[in-house]
Motif scaffolding. Structure first.
Motif, PDB file in Angstrom:
ATOM      1  N   TYR A 180      42.494  27.962  38.711  1.00 22.18           N
ATOM      2  CA  TYR A 180      43.120  26.875  37.965  1.00 22.18           C
ATOM      3  C   TYR A 180      42.593  26.831  36.533  1.00 22.18           C
ATOM      4  N   SER A 181      41.275  26.940  36.371  1.00 22.87           N
ATOM      5  CA  SER A 181      40.656  26.794  35.054  1.00 22.87           C
ATOM      6  C   SER A 181      41.081  27.897  34.095  1.00 22.87           C
ATOM      7  N   LEU A 182      41.170  29.132  34.584  1.00 22.94           N
ATOM      8  CA  LEU A 182      41.427  30.281  33.718  1.00 22.94           C
ATOM      9  C   LEU A 182      42.870  30.742  33.735  1.00 22.94           C
ATOM     10  N   TYR A 183      43.612  30.474  34.847  1.00 26.57           N
ATOM     11  CA  TYR A 183      44.963  31.019  34.990  1.00 26.57           C
ATOM     12  C   TYR A 183      45.901  29.974  35.585  1.00 26.57           C
ATOM     13  N   GLU A 184      45.871  28.772  35.086  1.00 28.03           N
ATOM     14  CA  GLU A 184      46.681  27.699  35.654  1.00 28.03           C
ATOM     15  C   GLU A 184      48.159  28.068  35.641  1.00 28.03           C
ATOM     16  N   ILE A 221      24.315  43.329  33.893  1.00 29.20           N
ATOM     17  CA  ILE A 221      25.616  43.615  33.312  1.00 29.20           C
ATOM     18  C   ILE A 221      26.663  42.776  34.026  1.00 29.20           C
ATOM     19  N   TYR A 222      27.928  42.854  33.566  1.00 28.10           N
ATOM     20  CA  TYR A 222      29.038  42.191  34.233  1.00 28.10           C
ATOM     21  C   TYR A 222      29.447  42.968  35.491  1.00 28.10           C
ATOM     22  N   ALA A 223      29.899  42.190  36.491  1.00 29.70           N
ATOM     23  CA  ALA A 223      30.607  42.834  37.603  1.00 29.70           C
ATOM     24  C   ALA A 223      31.890  43.469  37.062  1.00 29.70           C
ATOM     25  N   PRO A 224      32.316  44.641  37.560  1.00 31.55           N
ATOM     26  CA  PRO A 224      33.485  45.335  36.994  1.00 31.55           C
ATOM     27  C   PRO A 224      34.764  44.517  37.091  1.00 31.55           C
ATOM     28  N   GLU A 225      34.867  43.623  38.082  1.00 29.63           N
ATOM     29  CA  GLU A 225      36.076  42.817  38.214  1.00 29.63           C
ATOM     30  C   GLU A 225      36.312  41.921  36.994  1.00 29.63           C
ATOM     31  N   LEU A 226      35.212  41.539  36.299  1.00 27.46           N
ATOM     32  CA  LEU A 226      35.369  40.709  35.107  1.00 27.46           C
ATOM     33  C   LEU A 226      36.067  41.479  33.994  1.00 27.46           C
ATOM     34  N   ALA A 227      35.664  42.717  33.812  1.00 28.21           N
ATOM     35  CA  ALA A 227      36.319  43.545  32.797  1.00 28.21           C
ATOM     36  C   ALA A 227      37.785  43.801  33.172  1.00 28.21           C
ATOM     37  N   GLN A 228      38.042  43.994  34.458  1.00 26.15           N
ATOM     38  CA  GLN A 228      39.414  44.211  34.897  1.00 26.15           C
ATOM     39  C   GLN A 228      40.279  42.992  34.570  1.00 26.15           C
ATOM     40  N   ALA A 229      39.801  41.792  34.873  1.00 27.32           N
ATOM     41  CA  ALA A 229      40.566  40.581  34.607  1.00 27.32           C
ATOM     42  C   ALA A 229      40.786  40.387  33.108  1.00 27.32           C
ATOM     43  N   GLU A 230      39.801  40.730  32.315  1.00 22.21           N
ATOM     44  CA  GLU A 230      39.939  40.618  30.861  1.00 22.21           C
ATOM     45  C   GLU A 230      41.047  41.539  30.357  1.00 22.21           C
ATOM     46  N   ILE A 231      41.071  42.764  30.820  1.00 21.85           N
ATOM     47  CA  ILE A 231      42.090  43.729  30.384  1.00 21.85           C
ATOM     48  C   ILE A 231      43.481  43.274  30.835  1.00 21.85           C
ATOM     49  N   GLU A 232      43.591  42.778  32.061  1.00 23.02           N
ATOM     50  CA  GLU A 232      44.883  42.297  32.552  1.00 23.02           C
ATOM     51  C   GLU A 232      45.415  41.164  31.693  1.00 23.02           C
ATOM     52  N   GLY A 233      44.518  40.241  31.316  1.00 20.76           N
ATOM     53  CA  GLY A 233      44.956  39.133  30.482  1.00 20.76           C
ATOM     54  C   GLY A 233      45.465  39.590  29.139  1.00 20.76           C
ATOM     55  N   LEU A 234      44.755  40.564  28.542  1.00 13.93           N
ATOM     56  CA  LEU A 234      45.148  41.054  27.221  1.00 13.93           C
ATOM     57  C   LEU A 234      46.428  41.865  27.271  1.00 13.93           C
ATOM     58  N   LEU A 235      46.573  42.732  28.283  1.00 15.48           N
ATOM     59  CA  LEU A 235      47.688  43.678  28.303  1.00 15.48           C
ATOM     60  C   LEU A 235      48.904  43.153  29.060  1.00 15.48           C
ATOM     61  N   PRO A 239      47.012  37.497  35.500  1.00 17.53           N
ATOM     62  CA  PRO A 239      46.058  38.231  36.336  1.00 17.53           C
ATOM     63  C   PRO A 239      46.725  38.863  37.550  1.00 17.53           C
ATOM     64  N   SER A 240      46.083  39.898  38.075  1.00 16.26           N
ATOM     65  CA  SER A 240      46.539  40.513  39.321  1.00 16.26           C
ATOM     66  C   SER A 240      46.039  39.697  40.503  1.00 16.26           C
ATOM     67  N   GLU A 241      46.578  40.002  41.679  1.00 17.96           N
ATOM     68  CA  GLU A 241      46.125  39.307  42.890  1.00 17.96           C
ATOM     69  C   GLU A 241      44.659  39.606  43.166  1.00 17.96           C
ATOM     70  N   SER A 242      44.215  40.821  42.882  1.00 22.20           N
ATOM     71  CA  SER A 242      42.810  41.151  43.145  1.00 22.20           C
ATOM     72  C   SER A 242      41.888  40.358  42.227  1.00 22.20           C
ATOM     73  N   SER A 243      42.306  40.128  40.994  1.00 19.36           N
ATOM     74  CA  SER A 243      41.482  39.313  40.085  1.00 19.36           C
ATOM     75  C   SER A 243      41.449  37.863  40.556  1.00 19.36           C
ATOM     76  N   LEU A 244      42.573  37.358  40.993  1.00 20.42           N
ATOM     77  CA  LEU A 244      42.596  35.991  41.514  1.00 20.42           C
ATOM     78  C   LEU A 244      41.701  35.861  42.740  1.00 20.42           C
ATOM     79  N   GLU A 245      41.685  36.882  43.589  1.00 24.45           N
ATOM     80  CA  GLU A 245      40.802  36.846  44.759  1.00 24.45           C
ATOM     81  C   GLU A 245      39.340  36.850  44.343  1.00 24.45           C
ATOM     82  N   PHE A 246      39.011  37.623  43.283  1.00 18.88           N
ATOM     83  CA  PHE A 246      37.636  37.660  42.801  1.00 18.88           C
ATOM     84  C   PHE A 246      37.196  36.267  42.353  1.00 18.88           C
ATOM     85  N   SER A 250      34.523  32.587  43.891  1.00 17.60           N
ATOM     86  CA  SER A 250      33.558  31.810  43.105  1.00 17.60           C
ATOM     87  C   SER A 250      33.951  30.340  43.021  1.00 17.60           C
ATOM     88  N   SER A 251      34.886  29.909  43.851  1.00 23.74           N
ATOM     89  CA  SER A 251      35.472  28.578  43.710  1.00 23.74           C
ATOM     90  C   SER A 251      35.274  27.732  44.965  1.00 23.74           C
TER      91      SER A 251
END
Length: 817
Positions: A180-184, A221-235, A239-246, A250-251
């Motif tokens: 909700y906070s990042l991808y409402e 360092i960052y978990a790789p899923e964080l970089a993946q979610a960042e790239i998805e948002g930019l490009l 977000p993808s379903e896998s990023s939402l699951e990540f 944490s929620s």
């Protein structure tokens, strides 16, 4: 050296002698013990930690523990200050740590997942209870609380969901669901996703803020899923379903289904926080409350976004710290204290209000239908930075439609709770992003700076959806208007990157309540306890430098001390003549710190005995007596005090108490002093002081003083009610608060003067002396009904025996009318 300076010196010494093992004492006996150490977590990850023990902590005198970590991209506190210092002063041990992936801790950041960061917190707790004297509820069950904000808030729910040793938590500006906070509603919270990724990268993978990484721990360092979610948002823009699951992992909304948080929880979220908004905080509160566990929710102003300059100023930090300490007093120490209303909110007009739930009592609705243009181009303003707030759209913009929701024609209206938006979007094109926001029309400001996004596939059949908009706590002033704006562009969220023609049909429902007066009673079981309650209201977290002591049964020598107490920001405490009341001694420890600060005795030895003075001196405090042979001499000596104001002299009859105390209330507004007459006669001490003062302005308060000095500016009045109004009209222009005290005795009014002054009770206001029961005197009733039109808060000093509830209700009815 001040107490704070001594603490800081001890901290520096401790860090210079950095220890990697069990705590050891450093510094003086009245300083905290501070040690730093590396703790091995469940999977071998090394966690850098710092433990603070308050002075006097021993195996025979253990203390409760409070755990605190840091915000995203930060590191754990290693020095004393802020909330941590207040916790130490209150007798709590505090442990801080660098979360994995940040600072001097190893491995990678997983974003406060119970199975990673939550288990790290458990390992930190294991180490502390094995190496420090922590109080226990039962063998093996330590007394533990958690505080902190943002990333340090998320770790509290993560840890409390898996570790039964946690007894109470107090998360600030935290989240219930990162999806909700990042991808409402499928739209990237673009500004915050970019800022957070960059801010965290500054300390993740670098060894943190300590160059050289003195612990030898491999930096995180960052978990790789964080970089993946960042790239998805930019490009991709979503977000993808896998990023939402990540982020779901944490929620609390996700992991709390299987492992709920079932400990007393104080939730504090900022109304203008556009990262973790009031809805996020309320859902944490509701999660705990719905299990039947004590929970309290505070909506303050601030958070990840600063409180706007257009909002009235309040010390929100002090209010939150008071709430945290009170919460822990109740749920860690088991003290019988009032933790406050279940839901408390602070409005843009600078008033705290309490309610049973985070919702209004009424609903305002409006509907619109509009055709909007979606250009598919970024707003040029985005090139200027990454705005984290919503701004009003421009009238006439083809990308925006607007409709009036509410006109505050019958007085100010509080907007409180989570509005809902029923919306259907269709159009020509492939994709639409629409953004809804509530706008205070006259202020040209989005309510609490919030907007609600929605991503819509225009190639699919249109379907109406109901959205829960960001929670709000806001006062719409009388005569102003609330509008709904729907637009296809945003500076904060990511707009759609394709052109489209968008058709919108929307209905908004906004919860409201007529803005009530804020009424608070400050009272104890007797006059001594009421004065202590006033002290706690004035300094809820202690930290004062000075306190005034006066005799509890005779007003004489204390009549003139109110303005000096106000200038010193010092409460007036009451005690019997011949002994220091034990409750007062305890309040001095809380207020000033044990053996610290200055106590000013108001009156000579006939008023407060040498035995009381000696008892105060025996604590190690500085004790100063200001008193003469008579009440007139004492008033003159108080006026001569180095910290007394240089403003006008307020003359009042010293034969009673009402004129002198009202004079003291007036004198606080212009840094004046109070001198006493003997009825209509001028005493020698007063005449001598006035002669030495030369042409200093003199104001005579009450009929007797006017007679004693006919050349003074006259404020006549023969009875407490009439004189209260005369002084209020003389000293206060357009007050926003009034203070009520008993017209039948002096102690409550004396204790109220430091609260009623401009530096007290946030805004200050006139002191009105009212009867215990019966009808309000006509002068006060007229003043409240006609002159005090801007008053929105009432402070009652004294219990119901001193001022009955019927009198308070009559005051409120006049102000509300």
């Amino acid at each position: 050296m001040s107490r704070t300076a001594r603490r800081r010196a001890a901290v520096l010494l401790t860090l210079a002698l950095l220890a990697l093992g069990a705590p050891h004492a450093v510094g003086q006996d009245d300083e905290p013990t501070i040690t730093s150490q590396v703790i091995t977590s469940f999977d071998g990850t090394e966690i850098f930690s710092t433990l603070f023990l308050p002075p006097g902590t021993t195996e025979d005198d253990p203390v409760p523990l409070v755990m605190r970590t840091h915000g995203w991209g930060g590191t754990g506190e290693t020095t004393v200050g802020g909330t941590l210092e207040r916790l130490l002063d209150a007798g709590y041990a505090v442990v801080t740590w660098d979360q994995r992936g940040f600072g001097q801790s190893g491995d990678v950041a997983h974003v406060d997942k119970p199975e990673f960061e939550g288990r790290d917190a458990m390992a930190v707790l294991d180490w502390v209870v094995a190496n420090a004297p922590i109080a226990e509820e039962a063998p093996g069950d330590p007394v533990v609380g958690m505080t902190g904000g943002s990333y340090a808030g998320g770790i509290q729910t993560a840890t409390a969901s898996i570790d039964p040793r946690i007894d109470a938590i107090a998360p600030e500006i935290s989240w219930s669901d990162l999806r909700y906070s990042l991808y409402e509603n499928g739209v990237v919270n673009f500004a915050w996703s970019q800022l957070l990724f960059v801010a965290g990268a500054a300390t993740a993978g670098t060894g943190g803020l300590n160059p050289g990484n003195a612990t030898g721990v491999e930096p995180g360092i960052y978990a790789p899923e964080l970089a993946q979610a960042e790239i998805e948002g930019l490009l991709l823009g979503t977000p993808s379903e896998s990023s939402l699951e990540f982020f779901a992992d944490s929620s609390l909304d996700h992991y709390g289904i299987e492992t709920p948080v079932s400990v007393p929880t104080l939730v504090m979220n900022g109304s203008v926080d556009t990262l973790f908004d009031l809805s996020d905080g309320y859902r944490i509160h509701r999660h705990v409350r719905d299990q039947g566990i004590p929970s309290r929710y505070i909506a303050f102003c601030g958070g990840h976004v600063a409180c706007p300059a257009s909002y009235a100023e309040l010390d929100d930090r002090r209010h939150l710290d008071e709430a945290i300490l009170t919460w822990f007093a109740r749920y860690l120490r088991g003290e019988d204290v009032d933790t406050g209303p279940t839901v408390e909110y602070r409005t843009n007009e600078g008033v705290w209000r309490g309610v049973e739930d985070f919702t209004g009592t009424d609903v305002a609705t409006a509907s619109l239908e509009a055709s909007l243009v979606q250009t598919g181009l970024p707003d040029p303003s985005q090139a200027q930075g990454l705005p984290t707030i919503a701004l009003p759209s421009t009238d006439g913009d083809p990308q925006m439609a607007s409709v009036e929701v509410l006109a505050a024609d019958d007085g100010p209206v509080d907007l409180l709770g989570m509005p809902t938006l029923e919306i259907e979007v269709s159009g020509q094109g492939t994709l639409a992003h629409v953004f809804a926001k509530l706008v205070h029309r006259e202020a040209r400001e989005v309510v609490n700076l919030q907007e609600t996004p929605l991503r819509v596939d225009l190639t699919a059949d249109p379907e109406p959806v109901t959205l829960e908009m960001s929670g709000i706590a806001y006062t719409l002033p009388e005569g102003d208007h609330l509008d709904l704006q729907v637009t296809t562009t945003s500076l904060m969220h990511l707009p759609a990157r394709v052109p489209a023609q968008v058709e919108v049909a929307a209905t908004v429902s906004v919860p409201t309540r007529q803005a009530p007066l804020a009424v608070e009673r400050v009272a104890g079981d007797d006059r001594i306890a009421t004065a202590i309650a006033a002290s706690r209201h004035q300094h809820p977290l202690g930290g004062a430098d000075t306190a005034v002591i006066a005799r509890q049964d005779v007003a004489a020598d204390a009549l003139a001390v109110g303005p000096l107490a106000d200038r010193l920001d010092a409460p007036v405490l009451l005690t019997p003549r011949d002994q220091l009341d034990a409750r007062v001694a305890g309040e001095l420890d809380r207020l000033l710190g044990e053996g610290a600060g200055t106590v000013l005795i108001a009156g000579g030895e006939a008023a407060i005995s040498p035995a009381v003075e000696q008892a105060l001196a025996d604590t190690g405090r500085t004790v100063e007596r200001v008193g003469g042979a008579t009440r007139f001499d004492t008033a003159a000596q108080i006026a001569d005090h180095p910290d007394a104001g240089g403003g006008p002299v307020h003359l009042a009859d010293g034969g009673g108490y009402a004129p002198a105390l009202l004079a003291g209330s007036a004198a606080t507004t212009i840094d004046g002093v109070v001198l006493l007459t003997d009825g209509a006669t001028m005493p020698t001490a007063t005449a001598t002081w006035l002669e030495a003062a030369g042409d200093r302005e003199v104001v005579a308060i009450g009929d007797a003083a006017v007679t004693a000095d006919p050349e003074a500016q006259a404020i006549p009045g023969a009875d407490p009610a009439a004189l209260s109004v005369a002084v209020a009209e003389h000293a206060w222009e357009d007050p926003t608060a009034v203070h009520l005290a008993s017209a039948d005795d002096f102690p409550d009014a004396l204790a109220s003067i430091p609260l009623a002054g401009p530096g007290g009770d946030d805004a200050g206001g006139p002191l009105l002396l009212v009867p215990a029961d019966g009808a309000l005197p006509e002068p006060i009733a007229t003043y409240l009904g006609e002159a005090a039109v801007d008053v929105d808060r009432v402070l009652v000093v004294g219990g119901v025996a001193a001022i009955g509830q019927a009198v308070v209700d009559a005051v409120v009815a006049l102000l509300a009318g």
